[in-house]
Design a protein around this motif. Sequence first.
Motif, PDB file in Angstrom:
ATOM      1  N   LEU A   1       0.698  -1.115  -0.114  1.00  0.00           N
ATOM      2  CA  LEU A   1      -0.149   0.020   0.052  1.00  0.00           C
ATOM      3  C   LEU A   1       0.764   1.251   0.054  1.00  0.00           C
ATOM      4  N   TRP A   2       2.035   1.034   0.772  1.00  0.00           N
ATOM      5  CA  TRP A   2       3.010   2.408   1.045  1.00  0.00           C
ATOM      6  C   TRP A   2       3.410   2.612  -0.540  1.00  0.00           C
ATOM      7  N   SER A   3       3.740   1.235  -1.354  1.00  0.00           N
ATOM      8  CA  SER A   3       4.449   1.594  -2.486  1.00  0.00           C
ATOM      9  C   SER A   3       3.705   2.099  -3.645  1.00  0.00           C
ATOM     10  N   ARG A   4       2.286   1.947  -3.391  1.00  0.00           N
ATOM     11  CA  ARG A   4       1.398   2.626  -4.653  1.00  0.00           C
ATOM     12  C   ARG A   4       1.111   3.954  -4.583  1.00  0.00           C
ATOM     13  N   SER A   5       1.173   4.385  -5.905  1.00  0.00           N
ATOM     14  CA  SER A   5       0.869   5.697  -6.260  1.00  0.00           C
ATOM     15  C   SER A   5      -0.484   6.224  -5.895  1.00  0.00           C
ATOM     16  N   GLU A   6      -0.600   7.519  -5.685  1.00  0.00           N
ATOM     17  CA  GLU A   6      -1.841   8.219  -5.175  1.00  0.00           C
ATOM     18  C   GLU A   6      -2.887   7.747  -6.205  1.00  0.00           C
ATOM     19  N   GLN A   7      -2.637   7.852  -7.802  1.00  0.00           N
ATOM     20  CA  GLN A   7      -3.652   7.560  -8.831  1.00  0.00           C
ATOM     21  C   GLN A   7      -4.181   6.011  -8.723  1.00  0.00           C
ATOM     22  N   ALA A   8      -3.236   5.042  -8.254  1.00  0.00           N
ATOM     23  CA  ALA A   8      -3.584   3.865  -8.160  1.00  0.00           C
ATOM     24  C   ALA A   8      -4.501   3.458  -6.778  1.00  0.00           C
ATOM     25  N   LYS A   9      -4.380   4.437  -5.773  1.00  0.00           N
ATOM     26  CA  LYS A   9      -5.255   4.256  -4.568  1.00  0.00           C
ATOM     27  C   LYS A   9      -6.544   4.830  -4.798  1.00  0.00           C
ATOM     28  N   ASP A  10      -6.667   6.071  -5.870  1.00  0.00           N
ATOM     29  CA  ASP A  10      -7.912   6.589  -6.028  1.00  0.00           C
ATOM     30  C   ASP A  10      -8.714   5.728  -7.070  1.00  0.00           C
ATOM     31  N   ALA A  11      -7.972   4.918  -7.825  1.00  0.00           N
ATOM     32  CA  ALA A  11      -8.806   3.956  -8.807  1.00  0.00           C
ATOM     33  C   ALA A  11      -9.062   2.909  -8.376  1.00  0.00           C
ATOM     34  N   GLU A  12      -8.671   2.340  -7.172  1.00  0.00           N
ATOM     35  CA  GLU A  12      -9.307   1.217  -6.188  1.00  0.00           C
ATOM     36  C   GLU A  12     -10.217   1.786  -5.587  1.00  0.00           C
ATOM     37  N   LEU A  13     -10.546   2.770  -5.072  1.00  0.00           N
ATOM     38  CA  LEU A  13     -11.504   3.633  -4.162  1.00  0.00           C
ATOM     39  C   LEU A  13     -12.646   3.731  -5.047  1.00  0.00           C
TER      40      LEU A  13
ATOM     41  N   ALA B   1     -13.435   1.891  -7.917  1.00  0.00           N
ATOM     42  CA  ALA B   1     -13.881   0.604  -8.154  1.00  0.00           C
ATOM     43  C   ALA B   1     -14.752   0.155  -6.964  1.00  0.00           C
ATOM     44  N   LEU B   2     -14.185   0.190  -5.756  1.00  0.00           N
ATOM     45  CA  LEU B   2     -15.061  -0.352  -4.444  1.00  0.00           C
ATOM     46  C   LEU B   2     -16.333   0.392  -4.449  1.00  0.00           C
ATOM     47  N   ARG B   3     -16.301   1.890  -4.750  1.00  0.00           N
ATOM     48  CA  ARG B   3     -17.593   2.680  -4.493  1.00  0.00           C
ATOM     49  C   ARG B   3     -18.345   2.005  -5.485  1.00  0.00           C
ATOM     50  N   HIS B   4     -18.046   1.915  -6.871  1.00  0.00           N
ATOM     51  CA  HIS B   4     -18.927   1.449  -7.876  1.00  0.00           C
ATOM     52  C   HIS B   4     -19.572  -0.057  -7.382  1.00  0.00           C
ATOM     53  N   GLN B   5     -18.896  -0.914  -6.788  1.00  0.00           N
ATOM     54  CA  GLN B   5     -19.141  -2.053  -6.543  1.00  0.00           C
ATOM     55  C   GLN B   5     -20.395  -1.803  -5.547  1.00  0.00           C
ATOM     56  N   VAL B   6     -20.080  -1.022  -4.424  1.00  0.00           N
ATOM     57  CA  VAL B   6     -21.108  -0.820  -3.197  1.00  0.00           C
ATOM     58  C   VAL B   6     -22.377  -0.156  -3.961  1.00  0.00           C
ATOM     59  N   ALA B   7     -22.248   0.583  -5.021  1.00  0.00           N
ATOM     60  CA  ALA B   7     -23.301   1.254  -5.715  1.00  0.00           C
ATOM     61  C   ALA B   7     -24.319   0.098  -6.530  1.00  0.00           C
ATOM     62  N   VAL B   8     -23.457  -0.636  -7.009  1.00  0.00           N
ATOM     63  CA  VAL B   8     -24.143  -1.683  -7.984  1.00  0.00           C
ATOM     64  C   VAL B   8     -24.690  -3.025  -7.088  1.00  0.00           C
ATOM     65  N   ARG B   9     -24.186  -3.082  -5.886  1.00  0.00           N
ATOM     66  CA  ARG B   9     -25.031  -4.098  -4.917  1.00  0.00           C
ATOM     67  C   ARG B   9     -26.069  -3.346  -4.199  1.00  0.00           C
ATOM     68  N   GLY B  10     -26.204  -2.374  -4.108  1.00  0.00           N
ATOM     69  CA  GLY B  10     -27.223  -1.391  -3.534  1.00  0.00           C
ATOM     70  C   GLY B  10     -28.209  -1.564  -4.353  1.00  0.00           C
ATOM     71  N   ARG B  11     -28.154  -1.235  -5.613  1.00  0.00           N
ATOM     72  CA  ARG B  11     -29.034  -1.262  -6.739  1.00  0.00           C
ATOM     73  C   ARG B  11     -29.996  -2.502  -6.619  1.00  0.00           C
ATOM     74  N   GLY B  12     -29.245  -3.752  -6.261  1.00  0.00           N
ATOM     75  CA  GLY B  12     -29.823  -5.076  -6.627  1.00  0.00           C
ATOM     76  C   GLY B  12     -30.720  -5.214  -5.125  1.00  0.00           C
ATOM     77  N   MET B  13     -30.440  -4.887  -4.455  1.00  0.00           N
ATOM     78  CA  MET B  13     -31.225  -4.970  -2.951  1.00  0.00           C
ATOM     79  C   MET B  13     -32.137  -4.112  -2.531  1.00  0.00           C
ATOM     80  N   ARG B  14     -32.721  -3.346  -3.668  1.00  0.00           N
ATOM     81  CA  ARG B  14     -33.932  -2.655  -3.220  1.00  0.00           C
ATOM     82  C   ARG B  14     -35.072  -3.398  -3.153  1.00  0.00           C
ATOM     83  N   ARG B  15     -35.979  -2.831  -2.261  1.00  0.00           N
ATOM     84  CA  ARG B  15     -37.368  -3.424  -2.024  1.00  0.00           C
ATOM     85  C   ARG B  15     -38.460  -2.803  -2.440  1.00  0.00           C
ATOM     86  N   SER B  16     -39.636  -3.142  -2.620  1.00  0.00           N
ATOM     87  CA  SER B  16     -40.682  -2.504  -2.919  1.00  0.00           C
ATOM     88  C   SER B  16     -41.314  -1.552  -1.604  1.00  0.00           C
TER      89      SER B  16
END
Length: 84
Positions: A30-42, A44-59
């Motif tokens: 983690l310390w050896s990664r660049s800031e751009q790589a960290k931002d890209a991972e964040l 991607a993780l936010r996108h995963q959370v958003a996709v999972r949240g859309r699939g769990m909506r209830r009526s």
Amino acid sequence: MQLEVITGSDCMAVRVLYLVFLRLIGLLLLWSRSEQAKDAELLALRHQVAVRGRGMRRSRCQQRQQTGFPSRRDPTLPPRPQTQ
């Protein structure tokens, strides 16, 4: 040649050392990664959370039943008394 028996506490100590080793390697990577790589991972993780949240909506009806507010047409409720 003798075979040694590994006891439970020895096995647990090896497992703890292994997990500590993995965490240290992860921190070094983690310390050896660049800031751009960290931002890209964040991103991607936010996108995963958003996709999972859309699939769990209830009526709305399911939400009302869970929160304690039954819907008007809930078949398990007795009919309302007629008011005049």
